[in-house]
Design an enzyme around this catalytic site. Structure first.
Site, PDB file in Angstrom:
ATOM      1  N   TRP A 184      29.208  35.177  13.597  1.00 31.51           N
ATOM      2  CA  TRP A 184      28.882  36.266  14.518  1.00 31.51           C
ATOM      3  C   TRP A 184      29.090  35.775  15.951  1.00 31.51           C
ATOM      4  CZ3 TRP A 184      24.999  36.220  18.324  1.00 31.51           C
ATOM      5  CH2 TRP A 184      24.971  37.408  19.097  1.00 31.51           C
ATOM      6  N   GLU A 225      30.359  39.152  10.906  1.00 30.28           N
ATOM      7  CA  GLU A 225      29.295  40.126  11.192  1.00 30.28           C
ATOM      8  C   GLU A 225      29.622  40.955  12.422  1.00 30.28           C
ATOM      9  OE1 GLU A 225      25.536  38.216  11.881  1.00 30.28           O
ATOM     10  OE2 GLU A 225      24.456  40.112  12.137  1.00 30.28           O
ATOM     11  N   LYS A 227      28.991  44.083  15.297  1.00 29.84           N
ATOM     12  CA  LYS A 227      27.881  44.523  16.133  1.00 29.84           C
ATOM     13  C   LYS A 227      28.331  45.631  17.060  1.00 29.84           C
ATOM     14  CE  LYS A 227      24.136  42.602  18.795  1.00 29.84           C
ATOM     15  NZ  LYS A 227      23.341  41.425  19.055  1.00 29.84           N
ATOM     16  N   ASP A 259      24.636  43.903   9.232  1.00 24.46           N
ATOM     17  CA  ASP A 259      23.272  43.692   9.747  1.00 24.46           C
ATOM     18  C   ASP A 259      22.682  45.074  10.010  1.00 24.46           C
ATOM     19  OD1 ASP A 259      21.178  43.484  11.806  1.00 24.46           O
ATOM     20  OD2 ASP A 259      21.713  41.366  11.941  1.00 24.46           O
ATOM     21  N   HIS A 262      22.690  46.728  13.512  1.00 24.39           N
ATOM     22  CA  HIS A 262      23.922  46.726  14.308  1.00 24.39           C
ATOM     23  C   HIS A 262      24.707  48.030  14.325  1.00 24.39           C
ATOM     24  CE1 HIS A 262      24.238  42.057  14.522  1.00 24.39           C
ATOM     25  NE2 HIS A 262      23.068  42.532  14.882  1.00 24.39           N
ATOM     26  N   HIS A 286      22.451  41.123   6.454  1.00 26.12           N
ATOM     27  CA  HIS A 286      21.362  40.680   7.318  1.00 26.12           C
ATOM     28  C   HIS A 286      20.377  41.834   7.361  1.00 26.12           C
ATOM     29  CE1 HIS A 286      23.069  37.185   9.942  1.00 26.12           C
ATOM     30  NE2 HIS A 286      22.913  36.875   8.683  1.00 26.12           N
ATOM     31  N   ASP A 294      18.502  47.505  18.432  1.00 27.65           N
ATOM     32  CA  ASP A 294      18.641  46.326  17.580  1.00 27.65           C
ATOM     33  C   ASP A 294      17.574  45.294  17.945  1.00 27.65           C
ATOM     34  OD1 ASP A 294      19.679  44.360  15.900  1.00 27.65           O
ATOM     35  OD2 ASP A 294      21.084  43.638  17.426  1.00 27.65           O
ATOM     36  N   ASP A 296      15.323  43.649  16.103  1.00 23.29           N
ATOM     37  CA  ASP A 296      15.015  42.554  15.173  1.00 23.29           C
ATOM     38  C   ASP A 296      13.526  42.375  14.926  1.00 23.29           C
ATOM     39  OD1 ASP A 296      17.579  41.422  14.291  1.00 23.29           O
ATOM     40  OD2 ASP A 296      17.901  41.014  16.414  1.00 23.29           O
ATOM     41  N   ASP A 326      17.260  38.683   8.803  1.00 19.61           N
ATOM     42  CA  ASP A 326      17.599  38.307  10.184  1.00 19.61           C
ATOM     43  C   ASP A 326      16.699  39.075  11.142  1.00 19.61           C
ATOM     44  OD1 ASP A 326      18.637  37.563  12.585  1.00 19.61           O
ATOM     45  OD2 ASP A 326      20.540  38.638  12.367  1.00 19.61           O
TER      46      ASP A 326
HETATM   47  C1  RNT Z   1      22.907  38.951  16.366  1.00 14.52           C
HETATM   48  C2  RNT Z   1      23.241  38.812  14.942  1.00 14.52           C
HETATM   49  C3  RNT Z   1      23.212  37.402  14.393  1.00 14.52           C
HETATM   50  C4  RNT Z   1      22.054  36.592  14.912  1.00 14.52           C
HETATM   51  C5  RNT Z   1      21.918  35.248  14.268  1.00 14.52           C
HETATM   52  C6  RNT Z   1      20.922  34.412  14.990  1.00 14.52           C
HETATM   53  O1  RNT Z   1      22.748  40.241  16.744  1.00 14.52           O
HETATM   54  O2  RNT Z   1      22.415  39.630  14.168  1.00 14.52           O
HETATM   55  O3  RNT Z   1      23.231  37.430  13.014  1.00 14.52           O
HETATM   56  O4  RNT Z   1      20.853  37.293  14.765  1.00 14.52           O
HETATM   57  O5  RNT Z   1      23.122  34.643  14.163  1.00 14.52           O
HETATM   58 ZN    ZN Z   2      22.512  39.379  12.044  1.00 16.22          ZN
END
Ligand code: RNT
Ligand code: ZN
Length: 417
Positions: A184, A225, A227, A259, A262, A286, A294, A296, A326
């Site tokens: 990523w 990955e 985004k 993810d 994302h 993720h 986003d 998290d 994640d």
């Molecule tokens: C970031 C991505 C990625 C990170 C990690 C730490 O938006 O989700 O996966 O969270 O690599």
């Molecule tokens: Zn991620």
């Protein structure tokens, strides 16, 4: 019989009456690893430097006490977290967690820098995944890595990507279980970009070089990955969903990583899975929880997490979808956060395994959509929690009492609030 066993016997009968085998569900749950991201424990600080600053448009907010101050403390916290999680696990490392005596440059990291983790994984009987760290580094100061217009910067990060795959291969070979090396990048643009094709062409070229060497897919599989945006990178990210989907499908040298944070807030990863599975693709996940963006947040046992697990189970795709977490929340106890989210991922999987999936499918095929909705809703209140408690007991892990056990230890250290 203990209370948990008595409860389970009742639950088992209830499920059996609906044609659902709770023993089979627990067996599947036991074998299906959840890949726990290593970075909730320390806000992604890593071992390169204990005052490293997180860049790349991601952030861990909050100042809960108890953040590890040394590698030893970090390991102790991780072990503590693992002791409350039942069933198979993998640990997803980032490249900034090497255990070495000397400083290693990111483009020169090597398997021996991560030998500690292989020994740890063998001891814990878990698998490992890996993540190159294309951020929080002077060479990423411009915010651009694999799409930088500067050749020397691109080269540096390409070397990092290649070195990371070698570490993944080492993990996979040593542990006899495939390592997913997830790439990523936080590259992008704060404001409107005129040339949107140029950076994407550079990204294709960089990825082609990273993946040029063929590695035995039984040892290492790479994922990419996508985004939508990051903090300070709101307007344009070359590594978008469409970009990587096209990359994966045209190159066939890596798999997609989705993810859950994302995408646009109303866009669901659970809706996307079947489109990849229909093509026979493998997927890395993720699983995260975005709140309005986003953000998290710690994973909950919520509709989307359950929907994701249901999609995987119903498509019979547990061997093709690699489930990882994640998220990073620094406002609550970090060990607890790791445990809560991972247990929720597992509980959601159990929930999916305990649905009347065959009956629902048959009713749908018969065209009775009224009954489909009725059964779907009735199934939501089946006693999944009683099976979960039994699962925890059999795996030698505390059920709901885990939080008091951890709280007592963390309070004694001043790390609970
Ligand atoms: C970031 C991505 C990625 C990170 C990690 C730490 O938006 O989700 O996966 O969270 O690599
Ligand atoms: Zn991620």
């Amino acid at each position: 019989m203990s209370q948990i066993e008595t409860n389970y016997v009742v639950a088992q009968d209830i499920f059996a009456a609906k044609g659902i085998d709770s023993e089979q569900a627990m067996a599947t749950l036991r074998q299906t690893p959840i890949s726990v991201h290593c970075w909730q424990i320390d806000d992604l600080t890593g071992f390169e430097s204990f005052d490293s600053v997180l860049t790349g448009g991601i952030q861990a907010t909050g100042n809960a006490p108890g953040k590890p101050r040394s590698i030893e403390e970090y390991i102790e916290h991780l072990r503590e977290a693992f002791s409350y999680i039942p069933g198979a696990l993998k640990l997803a490392l980032h490249s900034v967690y090497p255990v070495t005596t000397n400083k290693v440059e990111r483009n020169a990291i090597a398997p021996e820098d991560f030998k500690f983790w292989v020994d740890f994984a063998k001891e814990q009987k878990i698998g490992l995944d890996f993540n190159p760290t294309y951020f929080s580094h002077p060479m990423a100061a411009s915010g651009l890595t694999l799409t930088s217009p500067e050749q020397n910067i691109r080269n540096y990060w390409i070397e990092h990507g290649i070195a990371s795959r070698r570490i993944g291969e080492y993990f996979g070979r040593e542990l006899g279980q495939v390592c997913i090396t997830n790439h990523w990048i936080g590259d992008g643009s704060k404001d409107y970009r005129i040339d949107k094709v140029g950076p994407r062409k550079l990204l294709i070229e960089s990825l082609d070089r990273i993946f040029a060497d063929k590695i035995d897919p039984r040892h290492n599989l790479d994922s990419v990955e996508s985004k939508l945006f990051g903090i300070g990178v709101e307007s344009y990210t070359p590594g978008s969903h469409e970009f990587y989907t096209n990359y994966v499908m045209s190159r066939n040298n890596c798999i997609i990583c989705l993810d859950t944070g994302h995408y646009h807030p109303t866009e669901m990863v659970s809706d996307k899975l079947s489109s990849y599975l229909a093509f026979g693709s493998e997927i890395m996940l993720h699983v995260s929880r975005g709140v309005r963006w986003d953000s998290d947040h710690v994973l909950m046992f919520d509709d989307e997490t359950r929907a994701i697990m249901q999609e995987i189970v119903r498509a019979n795709a547990l061997s093709r979808v690699h489930i990882g977490t994640d998220y990073f929340d620094a406002s609550i106890n970090r060990i607890a956060a790791t445990v809560i989210g991972t247990r929720n991922a597992k509980k959601a999987l159990l929930y999916a395994l305990l649905q009347p999936n065959k009956q629902l499918r048959d009713v749908e095929a018969g065209g009775d959509f009224t009954k489909r909705l009725a059964l779907y809703e009735e199934a939501k209140t089946l006693p999944v929690g009683l099976v979960w408690d039994m699962f925890c007991e059999r795996e030698g892990v505390q059920g709901s009492g885990w939080v008091e056990a951890l709280q007592a230890k963390q309070t004694a250290k001043g790390s609970w609030r």
